[in-house]
Each structure stands twice: as structure tokens, then as C-alpha cells.
Motif scaffolding. Structure first.
Motif, PDB file in Angstrom:
ATOM      1  N   TYR A   1       1.021  -1.104  -0.024  1.00 52.82           N
ATOM      2  CA  TYR A   1       0.084  -0.009  -0.020  1.00 52.82           C
ATOM      3  C   TYR A   1       0.832   1.191  -0.064  1.00 52.82           C
ATOM      4  N   GLY A   2       1.913   1.286   0.786  1.00 49.41           N
ATOM      5  CA  GLY A   2       2.861   2.506   0.663  1.00 49.41           C
ATOM      6  C   GLY A   2       3.377   2.464  -0.721  1.00 49.41           C
ATOM      7  N   LEU A   3       3.808   1.473  -1.352  1.00 48.85           N
ATOM      8  CA  LEU A   3       4.293   1.835  -2.811  1.00 48.85           C
ATOM      9  C   LEU A   3       3.278   2.387  -3.751  1.00 48.85           C
ATOM     10  N   SER A   4       2.056   2.068  -3.477  1.00 45.48           N
ATOM     11  CA  SER A   4       0.941   2.594  -4.465  1.00 45.48           C
ATOM     12  C   SER A   4       0.945   4.123  -4.573  1.00 45.48           C
ATOM     13  N   ARG A   5       0.828   4.601  -5.759  1.00 52.66           N
ATOM     14  CA  ARG A   5       0.791   6.017  -6.326  1.00 52.66           C
ATOM     15  C   ARG A   5      -0.629   6.405  -6.204  1.00 52.66           C
ATOM     16  N   ARG A   6      -1.459   5.559  -6.392  1.00 51.02           N
ATOM     17  CA  ARG A   6      -3.168   5.854  -6.404  1.00 51.02           C
ATOM     18  C   ARG A   6      -3.905   5.374  -5.291  1.00 51.02           C
ATOM     19  N   LYS A   7      -3.636   5.631  -4.256  1.00 47.25           N
ATOM     20  CA  LYS A   7      -4.290   5.182  -2.835  1.00 47.25           C
ATOM     21  C   LYS A   7      -5.642   5.202  -2.843  1.00 47.25           C
ATOM     22  N   HIS A   8      -6.312   6.183  -3.401  1.00 45.95           N
ATOM     23  CA  HIS A   8      -7.834   6.235  -3.282  1.00 45.95           C
ATOM     24  C   HIS A   8      -8.451   5.763  -4.540  1.00 45.95           C
ATOM     25  N   ARG A   9      -7.674   4.892  -5.411  1.00 39.18           N
ATOM     26  CA  ARG A   9      -8.638   4.413  -6.757  1.00 39.18           C
ATOM     27  C   ARG A   9      -9.722   3.437  -6.269  1.00 39.18           C
ATOM     28  N   CYS A  10     -10.933   3.592  -7.215  1.00 42.34           N
ATOM     29  CA  CYS A  10     -11.807   2.612  -6.913  1.00 42.34           C
ATOM     30  C   CYS A  10     -11.486   1.268  -7.297  1.00 42.34           C
ATOM     31  N   VAL A  11     -12.424   0.466  -6.723  1.00 45.01           N
ATOM     32  CA  VAL A  11     -12.168  -1.265  -6.805  1.00 45.01           C
ATOM     33  C   VAL A  11     -12.234  -1.411  -8.153  1.00 45.01           C
ATOM     34  N   ARG A  12     -13.247  -0.870  -8.960  1.00 39.64           N
ATOM     35  CA  ARG A  12     -13.628  -1.334 -10.208  1.00 39.64           C
ATOM     36  C   ARG A  12     -12.069  -0.882 -10.982  1.00 39.64           C
ATOM     37  N   ASP A  13     -11.719   0.267 -11.025  1.00 38.48           N
ATOM     38  CA  ASP A  13     -10.660   0.844 -11.951  1.00 38.48           C
ATOM     39  C   ASP A  13      -9.329  -0.172 -11.515  1.00 38.48           C
ATOM     40  N   ALA A  14      -9.263  -0.408 -10.183  1.00 39.28           N
ATOM     41  CA  ALA A  14      -7.962  -1.087  -9.748  1.00 39.28           C
ATOM     42  C   ALA A  14      -7.798  -2.612 -10.408  1.00 39.28           C
ATOM     43  N   LEU A  15      -9.106  -3.072 -10.579  1.00 35.06           N
ATOM     44  CA  LEU A  15      -9.081  -4.526 -11.001  1.00 35.06           C
ATOM     45  C   LEU A  15      -9.047  -4.619 -12.423  1.00 35.06           C
ATOM     46  N   ARG A  16      -9.679  -3.482 -13.259  1.00 27.73           N
ATOM     47  CA  ARG A  16      -9.674  -3.848 -14.718  1.00 27.73           C
ATOM     48  C   ARG A  16      -8.498  -3.855 -15.160  1.00 27.73           C
ATOM     49  N   ASN A  17      -8.588  -5.050 -16.059  1.00 28.45           N
ATOM     50  CA  ASN A  17      -7.005  -5.415 -16.721  1.00 28.45           C
ATOM     51  C   ASN A  17      -5.906  -5.457 -15.761  1.00 28.45           C
ATOM     52  N   GLY A  18      -6.055  -5.631 -14.697  1.00 26.98           N
ATOM     53  CA  GLY A  18      -4.876  -5.903 -13.746  1.00 26.98           C
ATOM     54  C   GLY A  18      -4.132  -4.407 -13.668  1.00 26.98           C
ATOM     55  N   THR A  19      -4.825  -3.318 -13.389  1.00 28.07           N
ATOM     56  CA  THR A  19      -4.190  -2.032 -13.292  1.00 28.07           C
ATOM     57  C   THR A  19      -3.179  -1.742 -12.007  1.00 28.07           C
ATOM     58  N   TRP A  20      -3.877  -2.293 -11.374  1.00 31.90           N
ATOM     59  CA  TRP A  20      -2.848  -2.210  -9.929  1.00 31.90           C
ATOM     60  C   TRP A  20      -1.583  -3.104  -9.973  1.00 31.90           C
ATOM     61  N   VAL A  21      -1.546  -4.184 -10.552  1.00 31.69           N
ATOM     62  CA  VAL A  21      -0.423  -4.910 -10.822  1.00 31.69           C
ATOM     63  C   VAL A  21       0.537  -3.997 -11.785  1.00 31.69           C
ATOM     64  N   GLN A  22       0.084  -3.402 -12.867  1.00 24.90           N
ATOM     65  CA  GLN A  22       1.050  -2.629 -13.601  1.00 24.90           C
ATOM     66  C   GLN A  22       1.622  -1.473 -13.041  1.00 24.90           C
ATOM     67  N   GLU A  23       0.781  -1.000 -11.964  1.00 27.36           N
ATOM     68  CA  GLU A  23       1.287   0.053 -11.164  1.00 27.36           C
ATOM     69  C   GLU A  23       2.448  -0.172 -10.389  1.00 27.36           C
ATOM     70  N   LEU A  24       2.422  -1.398  -9.686  1.00 21.52           N
ATOM     71  CA  LEU A  24       3.456  -1.724  -8.763  1.00 21.52           C
ATOM     72  C   LEU A  24       4.901  -2.472  -9.553  1.00 21.52           C
ATOM     73  N   ARG A  25       4.520  -2.682 -11.102  1.00 21.47           N
ATOM     74  CA  ARG A  25       5.602  -3.383 -11.652  1.00 21.47           C
ATOM     75  C   ARG A  25       6.907  -2.653 -11.561  1.00 21.47           C
ATOM     76  N   ALA A  26       7.961  -3.459 -11.290  1.00 22.12           N
ATOM     77  CA  ALA A  26       9.254  -2.878 -11.117  1.00 22.12           C
ATOM     78  C   ALA A  26       9.572  -2.252  -9.907  1.00 22.12           C
ATOM     79  N   ARG A  27       8.338  -2.216  -9.018  1.00 23.45           N
ATOM     80  CA  ARG A  27       8.611  -1.471  -7.802  1.00 23.45           C
ATOM     81  C   ARG A  27       8.561  -2.521  -6.506  1.00 23.45           C
ATOM     82  N   VAL A  28       8.134  -3.737  -6.714  1.00 24.70           N
ATOM     83  CA  VAL A  28       8.119  -4.843  -5.743  1.00 24.70           C
ATOM     84  C   VAL A  28       9.431  -5.346  -5.605  1.00 24.70           C
ATOM     85  N   SER A  29      10.050  -5.290  -4.453  1.00 23.40           N
ATOM     86  CA  SER A  29      11.364  -5.991  -4.094  1.00 23.40           C
ATOM     87  C   SER A  29      11.071  -7.500  -3.617  1.00 23.40           C
TER      88      SER A  29
END
Length: 267
Positions: free
Chosen positions: A22-50
Motif C-alpha cells: 500500500y505504501g508503494l501505491s501511487r493512487r491510494k484512493h482508486r476505486c475497486v473497479r478501476d484497480a481490478l480492470r485489466n490488472g491495473t494495480w499490478v501494472q502500477e506496482l511493476r518494477a517497484r516490488v522488491s
């Protein structure tokens, strides 16, 4: 928009399940639908997960893939601190005391009738905040060491108010004056904390009588402290009889001020 703490994922929230992600996320207030559409939340965290975060990432992704959304249903707020899920000022007020520990000071000091200065004094006494000789010694401040009432022992709060021979004679006289046997030292048990001693003065007594005895206790404690200060700072000494007379006079004054009629036993 869904706030971070809303529990929409099997009774929890992504923030509580994976706080580091959650601390790495840039858009912490995104709605559930937008976050899950086409794995958007995964793309946002790509290359940032250690590597240390991979386990949390995989666990969260598995849970999110199991989540089922209802098309056309909008996100909504739910206040989880009330039974109906609706916010109210009263529920927010109760939330301020969640996890609070009940203090004995309410019954012992703040509810019984007494003048504000006596209540404040008793509150400081119960917390061992009075500057008696033992506390001055601990700070390496100048002090007279001995109890100014008896000149026999190191002055501590327990000695000054409970153990000192003169104080015990005062309590004995006041017990008769107030028709309150529990104020007589002969009935006391040994207590290392003043607040425990205060509690035992009224243990098992009816509420009305307990309140009257507590008022008397605060009055006597206050006058013992005044006598202690008079002897320490002004070299002025009062006799036992004059001390009892002062206490009796102030008890009558408390009655006239609207007190709890402490000068006479309640029916």
C-alpha cells in the motif's frame, strides 16, 4: 471512491492485508473497479516490488482474483463503528474511548463533592505528584528529610497522610466528628499506594455514604497538607484541637456552599 480503510476484500482491506505494498501505491484512493480492470494495480506496482515483498504481493493478488464485482453497483461508504453502518456523532464519541482503562479517580475524587482545589490536590496526591521529601531527595533538591508533623521518619505521601502519629490522631478525631468509622485508622489495612488506601475507606459502603466519606477524606487530606506547609515554610504550628476545629468549620462551610451535607450522616 473507496477510502483506504474500507473493508471490501473478504472483510479486510488491501491496506491492512499488505501495508508495505500500500505504501508503494501511487493512487491510494482508486476505486475497486478501476484497480481490478485489466490488472491495473499490478501494472502500477511493476518494477517497484522488491524480493522481500513478493510474498505479500502474491498473497494479495490471489485474493483479488477471487473478488467478484457486481456490474452497475456503485461503491459506498460504510461506518464500521455502528451496527447499522451509518455514521453518527455518538458512535464517533464512543470511539474516542475504545481501549481506554477505567480510572478509579472518577469515583474516588471527581464525583464526591469538594472544592476544586481539594479535588485537584487529591488527584495529585493519588498520583504521587506532591513534592514531599522523598521526591525531593530523588531529584537531589534541598529538603528537610523528616516529616514536619512528627519529626521521626522520612516524609513520604504514605507516611504524611496515613502513617504519621499526628495524622492518625487527626483521622481518629474526624472519624468521630463525621460519624464515619472507616476514617478511623484502627479499621485500616496496610496499603503501599495512597489510591488503594482511598478506595478501601469506602469499600462496601452505600453510594451516598461512600460519597460523603470521600468528601471528608479530601477535606482532611487538604488540611494535613496545609499544616505540613505551615510548619515547613512559616515555622507555624497548630494544636490538634485547633486543626480539628478548622476541619469542622470548613465542613460546615461546604454544606452552606451546596455540598453534600457532609457535616452530618445521611439517613
Amino acid at each position: 471512491m473507496v477510502p483506504p480503510l474500507v473493508s471490501w476484500l473478504f472483510g479486510a482491506s488491501p491496506r491492512s492485508l499488505a501495508p508495505a505494498l500500500y505504501g508503494l501505491s501511487r493512487r491510494k484512493h482508486r476505486c475497486v473497479r478501476d484497480a481490478l480492470r485489466n490488472g491495473t494495480w499490478v501494472q502500477e506496482l511493476r518494477a517497484r516490488v522488491s524480493p522481500p515483498l513478493l510474498e505479500s504481493f502474491v498473497a494479495l493478488r490471489v485474493l483479488l482474483e477471487l473478488a467478484q464485482l457486481s456490474p452497475g453497483m456503485r461503491d459506498k461508504f460504510t461506518w464500521r463503528f455502528s451496527s447499522d453502518g451509518v455514521y453518527s456523532a455518538s458512535s464517533a464519541y464512543r470511539l474516542q474511548f475504545a481501549g481506554a482503562v477505567e480510572s478509579p479517580f472518577v469515583q474516588l475524587i471527581w464525583k464526591p463533592w469538594a472544592t476544586p482545589r481539594c479535588r485537584l490536590f487529591a488527584w495529585l496526591l493519588a498520583q504521587n505528584r506532591l513534592m514531599t521529601a522523598d521526591r525531593l531527595l530523588a531529584r537531589q533538591w534541598p529538603n528537610d528529610y523528616f516529616c514536619p508533623l512528627c519529626m521521626r521518619n522520612l516524609e513520604t505521601t504514605a507516611h504524611l497522610f496515613v502513617e504519621c502519629p499526628l495524622s492518625r490522631r487527626i483521622w481518629e478525631k474526624v472519624a468521630t466528628l463525621a460519624a464515619a468509622p472507616t476514617l478511623n485508622p484502627a479499621t485500616w489495612d496496610v496499603h503501599h499506594m495512597v489510591v488503594d488506601w482511598l478506595g478501601c475507606l469506602t469499600r462496601g459502603r452505600p453510594n451516598a455514604e461512600a460519597s460523603r466519606v470521600r468528601s471528608w477524606a479530601m477535606l482532611v487530606l487538604w488540611h494535613i497538607w496545609l499544616e505540613r506547609n505551615a510548619r515547613t515554610f512559616r515555622a507555624s504550628t497548630s494544636t490538634l484541637e485547633s486543626l480539628i476545629a478548622k476541619i469542622a468549620d470548613e465542613a460546615v462551610a461546604w454544606d452552606r456552599m451546596g455540598g453534600a451535607k457532609i457535616s452530618s450522616p445521611r439517613e
